[in-house]
Design an enzyme around this catalytic site. Structure first.
Site, mmCIF file in Angstrom:
data_model
loop_
_atom_site.group_PDB
_atom_site.id
_atom_site.type_symbol
_atom_site.label_atom_id
_atom_site.label_comp_id
_atom_site.label_asym_id
_atom_site.label_seq_id
_atom_site.Cartn_x
_atom_site.Cartn_y
_atom_site.Cartn_z
ATOM 1 N N LYS A 34 0.815 -1.224 0.000
ATOM 2 C CA LYS A 34 0.000 0.000 0.000
ATOM 3 C C LYS A 34 0.849 1.275 0.000
ATOM 4 C CE LYS A 34 -0.859 -0.040 4.961
ATOM 5 N NZ LYS A 34 -1.433 0.823 5.944
ATOM 6 N N THR A 143 0.859 -8.816 6.077
ATOM 7 C CA THR A 143 0.496 -7.409 6.273
ATOM 8 C C THR A 143 1.061 -6.805 7.560
ATOM 9 O OG1 THR A 143 -1.612 -8.237 7.128
ATOM 10 C CG2 THR A 143 -1.586 -7.491 4.836
ATOM 11 N N GLY A 182 10.594 -2.382 26.767
ATOM 12 C CA GLY A 182 10.909 -3.494 25.869
ATOM 13 C C GLY A 182 11.977 -3.066 24.879
ATOM 14 N N LEU A 319 9.597 -10.404 14.769
ATOM 15 C CA LEU A 319 10.979 -10.159 14.363
ATOM 16 C C LEU A 319 11.113 -10.330 12.861
ATOM 17 C CD1 LEU A 319 12.826 -12.164 17.172
ATOM 18 C CD2 LEU A 319 12.645 -9.681 16.964
ATOM 19 N N HIS A 321 13.613 -11.464 11.070
ATOM 20 C CA HIS A 321 14.183 -12.736 10.599
ATOM 21 C C HIS A 321 13.217 -13.898 10.792
ATOM 22 C CE1 HIS A 321 15.722 -11.492 14.530
ATOM 23 N NE2 HIS A 321 15.736 -12.750 14.901
ATOM 24 N N HIS A 444 41.786 -15.238 18.865
ATOM 25 C CA HIS A 444 42.175 -14.352 19.963
ATOM 26 C C HIS A 444 42.822 -13.099 19.372
ATOM 27 C CE1 HIS A 444 43.762 -12.926 23.747
ATOM 28 N NE2 HIS A 444 44.935 -12.762 23.162
HETATM 29 P P1 FAD Z 1 5.866 -5.531 8.021
HETATM 30 O O1 FAD Z 1 7.306 -5.265 7.938
HETATM 31 O O2 FAD Z 1 5.071 -4.778 9.005
HETATM 32 O O3 FAD Z 1 5.299 -5.292 6.554
HETATM 33 C C1 FAD Z 1 3.949 -5.362 6.258
HETATM 34 C C2 FAD Z 1 3.684 -4.552 5.014
HETATM 35 O O4 FAD Z 1 2.368 -4.829 4.551
HETATM 36 C C3 FAD Z 1 3.741 -3.046 5.231
HETATM 37 O O5 FAD Z 1 4.604 -2.450 4.303
HETATM 38 C C4 FAD Z 1 2.303 -2.592 5.035
HETATM 39 O O6 FAD Z 1 2.207 -1.298 4.469
HETATM 40 C C5 FAD Z 1 1.783 -3.646 4.072
HETATM 41 N N1 FAD Z 1 0.350 -3.817 4.099
HETATM 42 C C6 FAD Z 1 -0.452 -4.014 5.178
HETATM 43 N N2 FAD Z 1 -1.736 -4.222 4.785
HETATM 44 C C7 FAD Z 1 -1.721 -4.148 3.449
HETATM 45 C C8 FAD Z 1 -2.740 -4.304 2.452
HETATM 46 N N3 FAD Z 1 -4.003 -4.599 2.767
HETATM 47 N N4 FAD Z 1 -2.391 -4.135 1.162
HETATM 48 C C9 FAD Z 1 -1.103 -3.852 0.803
HETATM 49 N N5 FAD Z 1 -0.113 -3.721 1.697
HETATM 50 C C10 FAD Z 1 -0.422 -3.877 2.994
HETATM 51 N N6 FAD Z 1 12.866 -6.753 14.056
HETATM 52 C C11 FAD Z 1 14.063 -7.336 14.032
HETATM 53 O O7 FAD Z 1 14.160 -8.542 13.758
HETATM 54 N N7 FAD Z 1 15.212 -6.632 14.288
HETATM 55 C C12 FAD Z 1 15.169 -5.316 14.599
HETATM 56 O O8 FAD Z 1 16.210 -4.712 14.818
HETATM 57 C C13 FAD Z 1 13.924 -4.676 14.644
HETATM 58 N N8 FAD Z 1 13.839 -3.369 14.941
HETATM 59 C C14 FAD Z 1 12.617 -2.757 14.939
HETATM 60 C C15 FAD Z 1 12.559 -1.410 15.267
HETATM 61 C C16 FAD Z 1 11.354 -0.764 15.301
HETATM 62 C C17 FAD Z 1 11.293 0.698 15.649
HETATM 63 C C18 FAD Z 1 10.168 -1.474 14.954
HETATM 64 C C19 FAD Z 1 8.841 -0.772 14.932
HETATM 65 C C20 FAD Z 1 10.208 -2.807 14.631
HETATM 66 C C21 FAD Z 1 11.443 -3.473 14.636
HETATM 67 N N9 FAD Z 1 11.550 -4.827 14.349
HETATM 68 C C22 FAD Z 1 12.766 -5.430 14.353
HETATM 69 C C23 FAD Z 1 10.364 -5.640 14.030
HETATM 70 C C24 FAD Z 1 10.260 -5.830 12.509
HETATM 71 O O9 FAD Z 1 10.170 -4.568 11.894
HETATM 72 C C25 FAD Z 1 9.035 -6.660 12.178
HETATM 73 O O10 FAD Z 1 9.053 -7.868 12.915
HETATM 74 C C26 FAD Z 1 8.995 -6.984 10.704
HETATM 75 O O11 FAD Z 1 8.961 -5.817 9.924
HETATM 76 C C27 FAD Z 1 7.763 -7.842 10.361
HETATM 77 O O12 FAD Z 1 7.754 -8.102 9.006
HETATM 78 P P2 FAD Z 1 6.398 -8.402 8.215
HETATM 79 O O13 FAD Z 1 6.814 -8.680 6.822
HETATM 80 O O14 FAD Z 1 5.613 -9.411 8.932
HETATM 81 O O15 FAD Z 1 5.552 -7.071 8.284
HETATM 82 P P1 NAD Z 2 7.926 -5.228 23.515
HETATM 83 O O1 NAD Z 2 6.923 -6.279 23.650
HETATM 84 O O2 NAD Z 2 9.341 -5.567 23.269
HETATM 85 O O3 NAD Z 2 7.945 -4.332 24.827
HETATM 86 C C1 NAD Z 2 6.802 -3.739 25.342
HETATM 87 C C2 NAD Z 2 7.051 -3.462 26.806
HETATM 88 O O4 NAD Z 2 5.989 -2.655 27.275
HETATM 89 C C3 NAD Z 2 7.076 -4.743 27.648
HETATM 90 O O5 NAD Z 2 8.220 -4.737 28.464
HETATM 91 C C4 NAD Z 2 5.799 -4.656 28.430
HETATM 92 O O6 NAD Z 2 5.881 -5.265 29.695
HETATM 93 C C5 NAD Z 2 5.624 -3.149 28.537
HETATM 94 N N1 NAD Z 2 4.246 -2.720 28.783
HETATM 95 C C6 NAD Z 2 3.108 -3.244 28.266
HETATM 96 N N2 NAD Z 2 2.049 -2.575 28.754
HETATM 97 C C7 NAD Z 2 2.525 -1.607 29.574
HETATM 98 C C8 NAD Z 2 1.925 -0.600 30.372
HETATM 99 N N3 NAD Z 2 0.597 -0.468 30.433
HETATM 100 N N4 NAD Z 2 2.723 0.217 31.074
HETATM 101 C C9 NAD Z 2 4.078 0.090 31.032
HETATM 102 N N5 NAD Z 2 4.696 -0.862 30.309
HETATM 103 C C10 NAD Z 2 3.930 -1.686 29.582
HETATM 104 O O7 NAD Z 2 7.356 -4.229 22.399
HETATM 105 P P2 NAD Z 2 8.017 -2.980 21.684
HETATM 106 O O8 NAD Z 2 9.267 -2.563 22.349
HETATM 107 O O9 NAD Z 2 6.915 -1.998 21.523
HETATM 108 O O10 NAD Z 2 8.374 -3.587 20.279
HETATM 109 C C11 NAD Z 2 7.344 -4.135 19.438
HETATM 110 C C12 NAD Z 2 7.840 -5.304 18.663
HETATM 111 O O11 NAD Z 2 8.818 -4.917 17.738
HETATM 112 C C13 NAD Z 2 8.450 -6.338 19.569
HETATM 113 O O12 NAD Z 2 7.733 -7.531 19.439
HETATM 114 C C14 NAD Z 2 9.831 -6.528 19.107
HETATM 115 O O13 NAD Z 2 10.154 -7.875 18.934
HETATM 116 C C15 NAD Z 2 9.902 -5.799 17.783
HETATM 117 N N6 NAD Z 2 11.168 -5.074 17.790
HETATM 118 C C16 NAD Z 2 12.308 -5.801 17.730
HETATM 119 C C17 NAD Z 2 13.514 -5.159 17.807
HETATM 120 C C18 NAD Z 2 14.762 -5.965 17.761
HETATM 121 O O14 NAD Z 2 14.710 -7.106 17.355
HETATM 122 N N7 NAD Z 2 15.896 -5.423 18.154
HETATM 123 C C19 NAD Z 2 13.584 -3.790 17.950
HETATM 124 C C20 NAD Z 2 12.399 -3.083 18.033
HETATM 125 C C21 NAD Z 2 11.193 -3.747 17.947
#
Ligand code: FAD
Ligand code: NAD
Length: 466
Positions: A34, A143, A182, A319, A321, A444
């Site tokens: 989208k 999605t 988190g 995640l 991966h 090392h």
């Molecule tokens: P998404 O990446 O969410 O992609 C879904 C796509 O579908 C989007 O582009 C959306 O626009 C599209 N879409 C949705 N509905 C429709 C529709 N009806 N029609 C067309 N398109 C649509 N994970 C890690 O492993 N390592 C990290 O370091 C990491 N860091 C993160 C940091 C942040 C700030 C955030 C928010 C997330 C992070 N994550 C990380 C989590 C990671 O981004 C997600 O787990 C991952 O992107 C999921 O992939 P996905 O393909 O399932 O969905």
């Molecule tokens: P998260 O689940 O990692 O952390 C959310 C945190 O909010 C938890 O510790 C939870 O106990 C706390 N929480 C929930 N309700 C609360 C409340 N009412 N008051 C205070 N604390 C509360 O979620 P996130 O940090 O928002 O990240 C979202 C997703 O994106 C995660 O599932 C994560 O795996 C993914 N992500 C991954 C990475 C990475 O792999 N390095 C980086 C960013 C995001």
């Protein structure tokens, strides 16, 4: 109407990887996104931009705090140019999403820009600049997810923000309040702490990153306190209010007393929710769970037999991966293969500095499952490599079966833990024992020597350098 073997809805790491693997396996493939750029949350507003800002802010912190000790003197004041830092982050994102365009072309995958909506189990309407319809024998829902919030919080995207806005702020907050200790809260909290903000984390549970091994939470907590991040665990947030440029967060602490925290920005990072808005899943016979996830069986097949779902929109860790593995899994299933994913071996990483990384079972999980285990732990500070780079914090912990010595979990905090965890994944994939790893040569001086030492400690308590 164009007809496909497979149509993938969503171009995040789940969707685009699924599309590539389908194309590699000879299927005529389409992908629907989208937004105007491919790559989903991960490339646009997730993994990549957050790591770009973590790297930039790390350089700044090093320059301000550590260069002098290394004998590097910079005359004059070292300043942050936030606009430039954010622009560099965006150029990294642009290059990376552009790379996905290239991969789609290379693999002859048709890309459709627009919102994909099920008409029925084999037809998708795509609402973009114009509305078109395509037909596909098989469909993969990828999605993804969107930030979750709390019912009483109204995200205004200016002062009360999600990670998406936190990746493109126009000023460095004076005091950033982070709700949720988190992964997002800690990574982005650390970015702004390094840039000069006061940062207060408010976490509901009794420890930060509560899904990781308790030892990791404890170590990170200790390190972040040293870094002057304020961390309030066991705090139940009950209101978030904006008054002009001020944000006021009220929470009840462990004793039930009300705590008021005032800041100028509040990042809400309490998790993410599966995104199926506008998908019209029911028209295709695709059922959702009570929590709004797409319901899938062990083949990642939905309640409609030709429709599969992967990534953040289904159960399991959110995640990139994990989504990628599932994308490949579904493509290979469609090609008649018998792929396999070991969810126990999907590593989890927190990209703060030091980094934290885990794979396999935590001590808490082993205790709960009543599995007898032994522990080998080695502190990073005992390594020559750590002293050379002054990255002394953290440890590697190896958990091994008490009877068979098989490695059941590896948990670490330390410099480059994100990269080091791969060794543990490989070892566990091949069901290595702690002794196996302890007998392998580790270069090392490297940080990976801590893995060997922790494995030695787990084998029969015979670490060499402590
Ligand atoms: P998404 O990446 O969410 O992609 C879904 C796509 O579908 C989007 O582009 C959306 O626009 C599209 N879409 C949705 N509905 C429709 C529709 N009806 N029609 C067309 N398109 C649509 N994970 C890690 O492993 N390592 C990290 O370091 C990491 N860091 C993160 C940091 C942040 C700030 C955030 C928010 C997330 C992070 N994550 C990380 C989590 C990671 O981004 C997600 O787990 C991952 O992107 C999921 O992939 P996905 O393909 O399932 O969905
Ligand atoms: P998260 O689940 O990692 O952390 C959310 C945190 O909010 C938890 O510790 C939870 O106990 C706390 N929480 C929930 N309700 C609360 C409340 N009412 N008051 C205070 N604390 C509360 O979620 P996130 O940090 O928002 O990240 C979202 C997703 O994106 C995660 O599932 C994560 O795996 C993914 N992500 C991954 C990475 C990475 O792999 N390095 C980086 C960013 C995001």
């Amino acid at each position: 109407m164009s007809k496909y073997d497979v149509a993938v809805i969503g171009s995040g790491p789940g969707g685009y990887v699924a599309a590539i693997r389908c194309a590699q396996l000879g299927m005529k493939t389409a992908i629907i996104e989208k937004y105007s750029t491919l790559g989903g949350t991960c490339l646009n507003v997730g993994c990549i931009p957050s790591k770009a800002l973590l790297d930039s802010s790390h350089h700044y912190e090093d320059a301000v705090k550590h260069f002098e000790e290394h004998g590097i003197e910079i005359p004059g004041e070292i300043k942050v140019n936030l606009e430039k830092m954010i622009a560099r982050k965006q150029s990294v994102v642009d290059q990376t999403t552009g790379g996905i365009d290239f991969l789609m072309k290379k693999n002859n995958i048709d890309v459709y820009e627009g919102l994909g909506r099920f008409k029925d189990a084999t037809h998708i309407t795509i609402k973009g600049k114009e509305t078109i319809e395509i037909e596909a024998k098989n469909i993969i829902i990828a999605t993804g997810s969107k930030p979750a919030s709390l019912p009483f919080i109204s995200i205004d995207k200016e002062r009360i923000i999600t990670s998406t806005e936190a990746l493109k702020l126009k000023e460095i907050p004076k005091h950033l309040i982070v709700i949720g200790g988190g992964v997002i809260g800690l990574e982005l909290g650390q970015v702004y702490k390094r840039l000069g903000s006061e940062v207060t984390v408010v976490e509901y549970m009794d420890r930060i990153v509560p899904t990781m091994d308790k030892g990791v939470s404890k170590e990170l907590n200790k390190i972040f306190k040293k870094q002057k991040l304020k961390i309030n665990t066991s705090h139940k947030v009950k209101s978030v209010e904006r008054k002009g440029d001020e944000v006021i967060v009220k929470a009840d602490n462990k004793k039930g007393e009300e705590v008021e925290i005032k800041g100028d920005y509040c990042l809400v990072s309490v998790g993410r929710r599966a995104f199926t808005d506008g998908l019209n899943a029911e028209a295709a016979g695709v059922k959702l769970t009570d929590r709004g996830l797409v319901d899938v069986n062990e083949h990642l097949q939905t309640s409609a037999s030709n429709i599969y779902a992967i990534g953040d929109v289904i159960k399991g860790a959110m995640l990139a991966h994990k989504a990628e593995e599932e994308g490949v899994f579904v493509a290979e299933t469609l090609a008649g293969q018998k792929p396999h994913i070991d969810y126990n071996l999907i590593p989890g990483v927190v990209y703060t500095w030091p980094e934290a990384a885990s794979v396999g079972k935590t001590e808490e999980q082993l205790k709960e499952a009543k599995i007898e285990y032994k522990t080998g732990q080695f502190p990073m500070r005992a390594l020559g490599r750590s002293r050379a780079s002054m990255d002394l914090d953290g440890f590697v912990k190896v958990l091994a079966d008490k009877n068979t010595d098989e490695i059941l979990g590896v948990h670490m905090v330390g410099a480059r833990a994100a990269d080091m965890i791969a060794e543990a994944v490989v070892a566990m994939e091949y069901r290595a024992s702690a002794e196996d790893v302890s007998r392998m040569s580790h270069a090392h001086p490297t940080f990976t020597e801590a893995i060997k030492e922790a494995a030695l400690a787990a084998t029969d308590d015979r670490a060499l350098h402590i």
